[in-house]
Design a protein around this motif. Structure first.
Motif, PDB file in Angstrom:
ATOM      1  N   ILE A 255      -2.620  11.197  -0.039  1.00 52.42           N
ATOM      2  CA  ILE A 255      -3.735  10.372   0.426  1.00 52.42           C
ATOM      3  C   ILE A 255      -3.338   9.667   1.712  1.00 52.42           C
ATOM      4  CG2 ILE A 255      -4.699  10.039  -1.884  1.00 52.42           C
ATOM      5  CD1 ILE A 255      -3.539   7.180  -1.831  1.00 52.42           C
ATOM      6  N   LYS A 256      -4.342   9.382   2.530  1.00 51.64           N
ATOM      7  CA  LYS A 256      -4.065   8.700   3.794  1.00 51.64           C
ATOM      8  C   LYS A 256      -5.267   7.870   4.207  1.00 51.64           C
ATOM      9  CE  LYS A 256      -1.766   7.507   7.389  1.00 51.64           C
ATOM     10  NZ  LYS A 256      -2.687   6.359   7.559  1.00 51.64           N
ATOM     11  N   THR A 257      -5.007   6.604   4.428  1.00 45.24           N
ATOM     12  CA  THR A 257      -6.049   5.696   4.874  1.00 45.24           C
ATOM     13  C   THR A 257      -6.309   5.844   6.365  1.00 45.24           C
ATOM     14  OG1 THR A 257      -6.743   3.383   4.872  1.00 45.24           O
ATOM     15  CG2 THR A 257      -4.439   3.805   5.376  1.00 45.24           C
ATOM     16  N   GLY A 258      -7.516   5.485   6.754  1.00 45.10           N
ATOM     17  CA  GLY A 258      -7.874   5.393   8.159  1.00 45.10           C
ATOM     18  C   GLY A 258      -8.625   4.092   8.378  1.00 45.10           C
ATOM     19  N   ALA A 259      -8.700   3.644   9.605  1.00 47.74           N
ATOM     20  CA  ALA A 259      -9.420   2.411   9.899  1.00 47.74           C
ATOM     21  C   ALA A 259     -10.905   2.562   9.586  1.00 47.74           C
ATOM     22  CB  ALA A 259      -9.239   2.029  11.367  1.00 47.74           C
ATOM     23  N   GLU A 260     -11.576   1.445   9.431  1.00 40.46           N
ATOM     24  CA  GLU A 260     -13.022   1.392   9.226  1.00 40.46           C
ATOM     25  C   GLU A 260     -13.477   2.108   7.954  1.00 40.46           C
ATOM     26  OE1 GLU A 260     -15.038  -0.539  10.896  1.00 40.46           O
ATOM     27  OE2 GLU A 260     -13.429  -1.172  12.236  1.00 40.46           O
ATOM     28  N   GLY A 261     -12.690   1.947   6.882  1.00 34.57           N
ATOM     29  CA  GLY A 261     -13.141   2.397   5.578  1.00 34.57           C
ATOM     30  C   GLY A 261     -13.122   3.888   5.345  1.00 34.57           C
ATOM     31  N   VAL A 262     -12.253   4.602   6.040  1.00 35.56           N
ATOM     32  CA  VAL A 262     -12.132   6.052   5.849  1.00 35.56           C
ATOM     33  C   VAL A 262     -10.900   6.355   4.996  1.00 35.56           C
ATOM     34  CG1 VAL A 262     -11.855   8.289   6.998  1.00 35.56           C
ATOM     35  CG2 VAL A 262     -13.233   6.512   8.061  1.00 35.56           C
ATOM     36  N   TYR A 263     -11.032   7.349   4.139  1.00 28.50           N
ATOM     37  CA  TYR A 263      -9.884   7.854   3.379  1.00 28.50           C
ATOM     38  C   TYR A 263      -9.990   9.360   3.275  1.00 28.50           C
ATOM     39  CZ  TYR A 263      -6.443   4.780   1.193  1.00 28.50           C
ATOM     40  OH  TYR A 263      -5.356   3.965   0.960  1.00 28.50           O
TER      41      TYR A 263
END
Length: 334
Positions: A255-263
């Motif tokens: 899993i990897k998070t991204g800015a502005e509520g993206v995954y």
């Protein structure tokens, strides 16, 4: 039509806030397993695609040329907390390519981790680009540039050989055109491209399985997944969601998070890719939504089921340490 609620925030027994968004699960053949909301709308994935951006580093042979270890490969896909181990690992990557921290073009900011930021301030030091949460990715870009025998200067620009290689990898992996009309500049100054969640889920299904990849790219994806599973601290940091999750589930889930509520994520044993975005950009909502999706899909034993409770629902406490509410996945993800 509004996107469904993906996460709720409670205070006492009352829902205080709701986070809407869209989510999709796909297999590597392009079949939709689950879709919620508008999954065709282009979104900026931001840091959620760092693993795909790192594919050229391994495919090109640059990682081998400079002897990058698994922990360094894991850092190349990180949004890390800027702890000392992260900063020193990024510096070590640069020095393997004969470079120093001054060549990083990501900018400097205080460590994202509060403890790391306080320790830096207590020591009377100012943050450098090594503390930037993207320094590992940028160190990887410098290694890629040097491995291609290109001058790293300007490696963040769209026309540089590094960003051209990254854009090609993103296009080929997701099947979506990454065009200047739907481009912007990311927080770390590299180009970012808006693409549909559907394309991102397909890309991560391929990343998790190698299906649809040539041998070299499939091997690169496998090495990245294994590096992250073996070094989850490098991908985020102390107490961070991605690190805690992959410490528990290892290679079963990337899993990897991204800015502005993206995954984004991959479930290799199922052959699935996942992509989601919360409309309001709330990372707290994206975390519990991603956990709930994975819990819904991944076969789990009793220990695994018990462990998921702390991921799909988190406790909110006030400054006195009193529990005041929870962030939880919504019924749409059950």
């Amino acid at each position: 039509m509004d996107n469904p609620v993906l996460a709720e925030v409670t205070r006492g027994g009352v829902v205080e806030s709701r986070h809407r968004g869209a989510a999709i699960v796909m297999d590597a053949d392009g079949a939709v397993v689950l879709a919620l909301g508008d999954v065709e709308r282009p979104v900026f994935p931001r840091s959620a695609v760092k693993a795909l951006q790192a594919l050229p580093l391994l495919e090109s042979g640059a990682a081998e040329r400079y002897g990058l270890k698994p922990a360094e490969i894991a850092l190349a896909v990180a949004s890390h907390s800027g702890e000392e181990a992260h900063a020193q690992t990024a510096l070590g990557m640069l020095r393997k390519a004969g470079r120093e921290a001054g060549c990083l073009e990501c900018g400097a900011h205080w460590p994202m981790g509060e403890a790391a930021a306080r320790a830096l301030a207590k020591a009377g030091r100012e943050p450098t680009a090594l503390n930037n949460n993207c320094s590992g990715k940028h160190a990887g870009f410098v290694c890629l540039s040097c491995g291609l025998d290109e001058d790293p200067a300007g490696y963040v620009k769209p026309g540089h050989a590094v960003q051209q290689a990254v854009r090609r990898a993103l296009e080929e992996t997701t099947g979506a055109a990454h065009t200047s009309e739907l481009s912007g500049t990311d927080g770390c100054s590299i180009p970012t491209y808006a693409v549909p969640l559907k394309a991102l889920a397909l890309g991560f299904a391929r990343f998790g399985t190698g299906h649809g990849f040539g041998p070299k790219r499939a091997e690169a994806a496998r090495r990245i997944r294994e590096a992250v599973a073996a070094n989850p601290f490098m991908v985020a940091g102390t107490g961070r969601f991605d690190t805690r999750f992959m410490e528990k589930f290892g290679a079963r889930a990337f899993i990897k998070t991204g800015a502005e509520g993206v995954y984004c994520g991959s479930l290799p044993e199922l052959g699935y890719g996942i992509a989601l975005k919360c409309d309001d950009g709330a990372g707290r909502a994206a975390e519990v939504a991603m956990a709930a999706l994975i819990e819904r899909l991944l076969p789990l034993d009793e220990d695994g089921k018990a462990a998921f409770g702390g991921f799909r629902e988190s406790v909110l406490k006030n400054w006195n340490g009193i529990e005041v509410g929870r962030i939880r996945a919504a019924a749409s993800l059950a």
